[in-house]
Motif scaffolding. Structure first.
Motif, short mmCIF file in Angstrom:
data_model
loop_
_atom_site.label_atom_id
_atom_site.label_comp_id
_atom_site.label_asym_id
_atom_site.label_seq_id
_atom_site.Cartn_x
_atom_site.Cartn_y
_atom_site.Cartn_z
N ASP A 193 0.85 -1.20 0.00
CA ASP A 193 0.00 0.00 0.00
C ASP A 193 0.89 1.25 0.00
O ASP A 193 1.75 1.42 0.86
CB ASP A 193 -0.90 -0.01 1.23
CG ASP A 193 -2.00 1.04 1.16
OD1 ASP A 193 -1.86 1.99 0.37
OD2 ASP A 193 -2.98 0.91 1.90
N ASN A 194 0.66 2.11 -0.97
CA ASN A 194 1.48 3.31 -1.12
C ASN A 194 1.32 4.29 0.04
O ASN A 194 2.16 5.17 0.25
CB ASN A 194 1.12 4.02 -2.44
CG ASN A 194 2.20 4.99 -2.87
OD1 ASN A 194 3.38 4.63 -2.88
ND2 ASN A 194 1.80 6.20 -3.22
N SER A 195 0.26 4.13 0.82
CA SER A 195 0.03 5.05 1.94
C SER A 195 1.14 4.92 3.00
O SER A 195 1.43 5.88 3.71
CB SER A 195 -1.34 4.78 2.58
OG SER A 195 -1.40 3.47 3.09
N TYR A 196 1.76 3.73 3.10
CA TYR A 196 2.86 3.56 4.05
C TYR A 196 4.02 4.49 3.68
O TYR A 196 4.61 5.15 4.55
CB TYR A 196 3.35 2.12 4.04
CG TYR A 196 2.39 1.12 4.64
CD1 TYR A 196 2.07 1.14 6.00
CD2 TYR A 196 1.79 0.15 3.85
CE1 TYR A 196 1.19 0.23 6.54
CE2 TYR A 196 0.91 -0.77 4.38
CZ TYR A 196 0.61 -0.73 5.72
OH TYR A 196 -0.26 -1.64 6.26
N GLU A 198 3.87 7.19 1.77
CA GLU A 198 3.46 8.58 1.89
C GLU A 198 3.56 9.07 3.33
O GLU A 198 4.05 10.17 3.60
CB GLU A 198 2.03 8.74 1.37
CG GLU A 198 1.89 8.53 -0.13
CD GLU A 198 0.45 8.58 -0.59
OE1 GLU A 198 -0.45 8.68 0.28
OE2 GLU A 198 0.22 8.49 -1.81
N ALA A 199 3.11 8.22 4.27
CA ALA A 199 3.18 8.59 5.69
C ALA A 199 4.64 8.72 6.14
O ALA A 199 4.98 9.65 6.89
CB ALA A 199 2.46 7.54 6.54
N SER A 201 7.18 9.44 4.23
CA SER A 201 7.75 10.64 3.60
C SER A 201 7.35 11.90 4.34
O SER A 201 8.16 12.82 4.52
CB SER A 201 7.29 10.70 2.14
OG SER A 201 7.83 11.83 1.49
N GLN A 210 12.84 4.24 4.11
CA GLN A 210 11.59 3.62 3.66
C GLN A 210 11.82 2.18 3.20
O GLN A 210 11.02 1.29 3.47
CB GLN A 210 10.98 4.44 2.53
CG GLN A 210 10.48 5.81 2.98
CD GLN A 210 9.94 6.64 1.83
OE1 GLN A 210 9.32 6.11 0.92
NE2 GLN A 210 10.18 7.95 1.87
#
Length: 308
Positions: A193-196, A198-199, A201, A210
């Protein structure tokens, strides 16, 4: 499950079961039915009498004696385990590393081009790779030795120096299969999940952080499962690779002779089917024990990542 409940499940999933039926038939014919042939390892095999008509060995484990009484057989067992362990460890580093690099690429065209170029050697036959290796490493006219002499050093006789070949074979197999081996790892990375990220970053995490704290932990279940599957094949060397790269160069046998090539040469000379079957039986049993031990260790690390 009750009989009625089982019948209900069969009817409900009939489409999926029909799709699986060809796979089940092939699995039975080529994986389970041949298991009956394991009795050859304990028999004095005679082509005229057949598998089940041949006489039992006296003593029963006589076909296994050569594996434990011959220094060459012990050397082949040792080389098989050590070389495959080296291939697994180096392969894990290369494949995970390449998958992480490809995943970090932002230019889609360059990413697809890089993945295609690294995947391409997988389709090249080991015979062709063996020819490439010979033209590179030949003592008199090999490209490597010509370069070495151009630098002012003495040429290296690769085909007489057994100590160099674990490194040469490792590099050859990495060049050939690394691109193919990254497929599953890359698929696992793209499913995160790309939200990981983004958070992370937003919190100020660098790309390396990351990778270290998100990508690698997410890859751990895949790494464990694929490593366990590789351990299950640790007793089965790639005959095509070893025979194409080394052939009958006896000076290299101390570090390159594996069970598959040893049995092939022994079978070619003696024609003893029972002996070859005993070697295959022993390979399977050792691999089975190693898988159990590896799976036990994996359950200690991460219970959900174990095979069973």
């Amino acid at each position: 499950m009750r009989p009625n409940g089982m019948l209900r499940e069969l009817i409900r999933n009939r489409t999926l079961l029909l799709m699986f039926l060809p796979v089940a038939v092939l699995l039975f014919l080529f994986n389970y039915l041949p298991l009956a042939g394991l009795v050859i390892a304990f028999k004095d095999f005679d082509f005229q009498k057949g598998i089940f008509g041949s006489d039992w060995m006296h003593p029963l484990f006589n076909n296994f004696d050569y594996l434990f009484s011959s220094d060459a057989a012990f050397r082949a067992i040792r080389n098989t385990i050590l070389l495959n362990a080296l291939f697994i460890i180096v392969g894990l580093v290369f494949e995970v590393g390449l998958a992480l690099l490809l995943n970090e690429m932002k230019n889609k065209f360059f990413k697809r081009l890089s993945q295609s170029l690294t995947f391409l050697p997988f389709f090249i036959s080991w015979i062709v790779v063996g020819v490439f290796a010979y033209n590179l490493l030949n003592f008199e006219s090999g490209a490597v030795n010509r370069f070495v002499m151009w630098l002012g050093f003495e040429p290296i006789d690769f085909y007489s120096n057994a100590g160099l070949w674990p490194f040469i074979l490792t590099m050859a197999i990495r060049w050939k299969v690394t691109g193919y081996g990254t497929i599953v790892y890359l698929a696992s990375l793209t499913s995160i999940d790309n939200s990981y990220f983004e958070a992370a970053s937003i919190d100020g995490a660098s790309r390396w952080q990351q990778i270290r704290y998100i990508s690698l932990p997410m890859l751990r279940p895949t790494i464990i499962i694929l490593t366990l599957l590789a351990v299950g094949r640790i007793m089965n060397a790639d005959f095509g690779m070893f025979y194409a790269m080394v052939g009958d160069a006896s000076l290299l046998f101390p570090t390159t002779d594996v069970i598959d090539t040893f049995v092939y040469r022994s079978l070619r000379k003696s024609g003893d089917i029972g002996m070859a079957s005993a070697a295959g039986f022993m390979q399977s049993m050792i691999a089975f024990v190693l898988v159990l031990l590896s799976n036990y260790a994996a359950r200690k690390v991460d219970k959900d990542s174990a095979i069973f």
